[in-house]
Design a protein around this motif. Structure first.
Motif, PDB file in Angstrom:
ATOM      1  N   GLU A  30       0.853  -1.188   0.000  1.00 62.49           N
ATOM      2  CA  GLU A  30       0.000   0.000   0.000  1.00 62.49           C
ATOM      3  C   GLU A  30       0.893   1.243   0.000  1.00 62.49           C
ATOM      4  O   GLU A  30       1.888   1.295   0.699  1.00 62.49           O
ATOM      5  N   PRO A  31       0.518   2.256  -0.770  1.00 58.72           N
ATOM      6  CA  PRO A  31       1.318   3.482  -0.778  1.00 58.72           C
ATOM      7  C   PRO A  31       1.158   4.252   0.532  1.00 58.72           C
ATOM      8  O   PRO A  31       0.145   4.143   1.210  1.00 58.72           O
ATOM      9  N   THR A  32       2.197   4.975   0.879  1.00 62.49           N
ATOM     10  CA  THR A  32       2.146   5.891   2.010  1.00 62.49           C
ATOM     11  C   THR A  32       2.046   7.280   1.419  1.00 62.49           C
ATOM     12  O   THR A  32       3.030   7.822   0.935  1.00 62.49           O
ATOM     13  N   ASN A  33       0.848   7.822   1.405  1.00 63.58           N
ATOM     14  CA  ASN A  33       0.642   9.144   0.815  1.00 63.58           C
ATOM     15  C   ASN A  33       0.792  10.216   1.882  1.00 63.58           C
ATOM     16  O   ASN A  33       0.244  10.089   2.965  1.00 63.58           O
ATOM     17  N   GLU A  34       1.559  11.241   1.558  1.00 63.67           N
ATOM     18  CA  GLU A  34       1.748  12.371   2.462  1.00 63.67           C
ATOM     19  C   GLU A  34       1.367  13.653   1.747  1.00 63.67           C
ATOM     20  O   GLU A  34       1.590  13.793   0.549  1.00 63.67           O
ATOM     21  N   THR A  35       0.817  14.568   2.501  1.00 68.60           N
ATOM     22  CA  THR A  35       0.474  15.891   1.983  1.00 68.60           C
ATOM     23  C   THR A  35       1.083  16.936   2.910  1.00 68.60           C
ATOM     24  O   THR A  35       0.956  16.835   4.122  1.00 68.60           O
ATOM     25  N   VAL A  36       1.758  17.913   2.325  1.00 71.25           N
ATOM     26  CA  VAL A  36       2.329  19.028   3.075  1.00 71.25           C
ATOM     27  C   VAL A  36       1.705  20.310   2.534  1.00 71.25           C
ATOM     28  O   VAL A  36       1.616  20.500   1.320  1.00 71.25           O
ATOM     29  N   ILE A  37       1.263  21.160   3.428  1.00 73.15           N
ATOM     30  CA  ILE A  37       0.740  22.476   3.042  1.00 73.15           C
ATOM     31  C   ILE A  37       1.784  23.515   3.438  1.00 73.15           C
ATOM     32  O   ILE A  37       2.125  23.646   4.609  1.00 73.15           O
ATOM     33  N   VAL A  38       2.296  24.208   2.438  1.00 73.92           N
ATOM     34  CA  VAL A  38       3.310  25.252   2.670  1.00 73.92           C
ATOM     35  C   VAL A  38       2.582  26.582   2.729  1.00 73.92           C
ATOM     36  O   VAL A  38       2.018  27.035   1.739  1.00 73.92           O
ATOM     37  N   ASP A  39       2.619  27.195   3.907  1.00 77.76           N
ATOM     38  CA  ASP A  39       1.916  28.466   4.089  1.00 77.76           C
ATOM     39  C   ASP A  39       2.871  29.641   4.257  1.00 77.76           C
ATOM     40  O   ASP A  39       2.477  30.716   4.712  1.00 77.76           O
ATOM     41  N   THR A  40       4.117  29.463   3.850  1.00 73.74           N
ATOM     42  CA  THR A  40       5.086  30.565   3.861  1.00 73.74           C
ATOM     43  C   THR A  40       4.516  31.705   3.019  1.00 73.74           C
ATOM     44  O   THR A  40       4.051  31.477   1.905  1.00 73.74           O
ATOM     45  N   GLN A  41       4.542  32.904   3.561  1.00 77.86           N
ATOM     46  CA  GLN A  41       3.988  34.042   2.831  1.00 77.86           C
ATOM     47  C   GLN A  41       4.789  34.308   1.568  1.00 77.86           C
ATOM     48  O   GLN A  41       6.017  34.372   1.585  1.00 77.86           O
ATOM     49  N   GLY A  42       4.081  34.467   0.460  1.00 80.22           N
ATOM     50  CA  GLY A  42       4.707  34.798  -0.813  1.00 80.22           C
ATOM     51  C   GLY A  42       4.495  36.262  -1.133  1.00 80.22           C
ATOM     52  O   GLY A  42       3.944  37.020  -0.340  1.00 80.22           O
ATOM     53  N   GLY A  43       4.936  36.664  -2.318  1.00 84.87           N
ATOM     54  CA  GLY A  43       4.746  38.041  -2.769  1.00 84.87           C
ATOM     55  C   GLY A  43       3.311  38.279  -3.205  1.00 84.87           C
ATOM     56  O   GLY A  43       2.541  37.348  -3.400  1.00 84.87           O
ATOM     57  N   MET A  44       2.965  39.528  -3.392  1.00 90.41           N
ATOM     58  CA  MET A  44       1.603  39.907  -3.782  1.00 90.41           C
ATOM     59  C   MET A  44       1.429  39.915  -5.296  1.00 90.41           C
ATOM     60  O   MET A  44       0.376  40.252  -5.793  1.00 90.41           O
ATOM     61  N   LYS A  45       2.479  39.537  -6.028  1.00 86.97           N
ATOM     62  CA  LYS A  45       2.401  39.528  -7.484  1.00 86.97           C
ATOM     63  C   LYS A  45       3.105  38.284  -7.996  1.00 86.97           C
ATOM     64  O   LYS A  45       4.205  37.957  -7.565  1.00 86.97           O
ATOM     65  N   ARG A  46       2.476  37.591  -8.898  1.00 88.10           N
ATOM     66  CA  ARG A  46       3.077  36.412  -9.518  1.00 88.10           C
ATOM     67  C   ARG A  46       3.740  36.860 -10.814  1.00 88.10           C
ATOM     68  O   ARG A  46       3.147  37.602 -11.604  1.00 88.10           O
ATOM     69  N   CYS A  47       4.970  36.422 -11.037  1.00 90.16           N
ATOM     70  CA  CYS A  47       5.719  36.811 -12.231  1.00 90.16           C
ATOM     71  C   CYS A  47       6.035  35.581 -13.071  1.00 90.16           C
ATOM     72  O   CYS A  47       6.305  34.510 -12.537  1.00 90.16           O
ATOM     73  N   GLY A  48       6.036  35.756 -14.369  1.00 93.13           N
ATOM     74  CA  GLY A  48       6.480  34.685 -15.250  1.00 93.13           C
ATOM     75  C   GLY A  48       7.930  34.369 -14.952  1.00 93.13           C
ATOM     76  O   GLY A  48       8.752  35.264 -14.779  1.00 93.13           O
ATOM     77  N   GLY A  49       8.246  33.103 -14.840  1.00 94.95           N
ATOM     78  CA  GLY A  49       9.615  32.684 -14.547  1.00 94.95           C
ATOM     79  C   GLY A  49       9.817  32.212 -13.121  1.00 94.95           C
ATOM     80  O   GLY A  49      10.859  31.646 -12.797  1.00 94.95           O
ATOM     81  N   GLN A  50       8.818  32.425 -12.260  1.00 96.34           N
ATOM     82  CA  GLN A  50       8.965  31.952 -10.886  1.00 96.34           C
ATOM     83  C   GLN A  50       9.061  30.426 -10.842  1.00 96.34           C
ATOM     84  O   GLN A  50       9.723  29.878  -9.966  1.00 96.34           O
ATOM     85  N   GLY A  51       8.433  29.767 -11.780  1.00 96.51           N
ATOM     86  CA  GLY A  51       8.527  28.308 -11.848  1.00 96.51           C
ATOM     87  C   GLY A  51       9.948  27.848 -12.127  1.00 96.51           C
ATOM     88  O   GLY A  51      10.361  26.772 -11.689  1.00 96.51           O
ATOM     89  N   ASP A  52      10.709  28.668 -12.840  1.00 97.73           N
ATOM     90  CA  ASP A  52      12.113  28.340 -13.096  1.00 97.73           C
ATOM     91  C   ASP A  52      12.916  28.377 -11.800  1.00 97.73           C
ATOM     92  O   ASP A  52      13.788  27.540 -11.566  1.00 97.73           O
ATOM     93  N   ILE A  53      12.610  29.362 -10.951  1.00105.83           N
ATOM     94  CA  ILE A  53      13.279  29.442  -9.650  1.00105.83           C
ATOM     95  C   ILE A  53      12.886  28.242  -8.801  1.00105.83           C
ATOM     96  O   ILE A  53      13.730  27.601  -8.166  1.00105.83           O
TER      97      ILE A  53
END
Length: 136
Positions: A30-53
């Motif tokens: 049986e798989p051991t499924n885990e879920t983590v919720i990251v609630d670290t505050q981010g910026g107020m604007k999403r920019c293209g390229g953040q996925g690269d970081i």
């Protein structure tokens, strides 16, 4: 049953990271499924390229995971099967923190390039600079 790990980050107000962290790759286990919720505050604007970081941070942390697996550091108290989940979680924390820090400096004019110089500070906020002698 799937025998490979599946990691799924979901971006939003909080990042939700789900993974099968089972260390047993047997077809009948049986798989051991885990879920983590990251609630670290981010910026107020999403920019293209953040996925690269984000993907670069995941790659760097996964490289450290490989070093841990090979015994370069650590005490082997964390199962190797949890490493991708932990790398994704750490990368999310770093990226969100860098976004917040850059936004605090640049405001609505922030672009992804502004985040690059905030990665080290974000890492220190998330994991503590004292672990690295204050240098990253």
């Amino acid at each position: 049953k799937e025998t490979w790990w599946h990691h799924h980050p979901s971006k939003g107000a909080n990042d939700i990271i789900c993974a099968n962290t089972s260390s047993n790759t047997s077809i009948n286990s049986e798989p051991t499924n885990e879920t983590v919720i990251v609630d670290t505050q981010g910026g107020m604007k999403r920019c293209g390229g953040q996925g690269d970081i984000l993907s670069g941070a995941v790659g760097a942390l996964m490289a450290w995971c490989k070093c841990y697996e090979q015994g370069a550091f650590g005490d082997k108290s964390v199962p190797i099967s949890r490493m991708p989940l932990l790398a994704a979680t750490g990368a999310s924390m770093i990226t969100r923190g860098a976004s917040r820090r850059a936004y605090e400096i640049e405001g609505r004019g922030v672009v992804t390039q502004d985040m690059l110089k905030e990665i080290a500070g974000s890492f220190s906020e998330a994991f503590g600079a004292e672990m690295w002698g204050g240098k990253l």
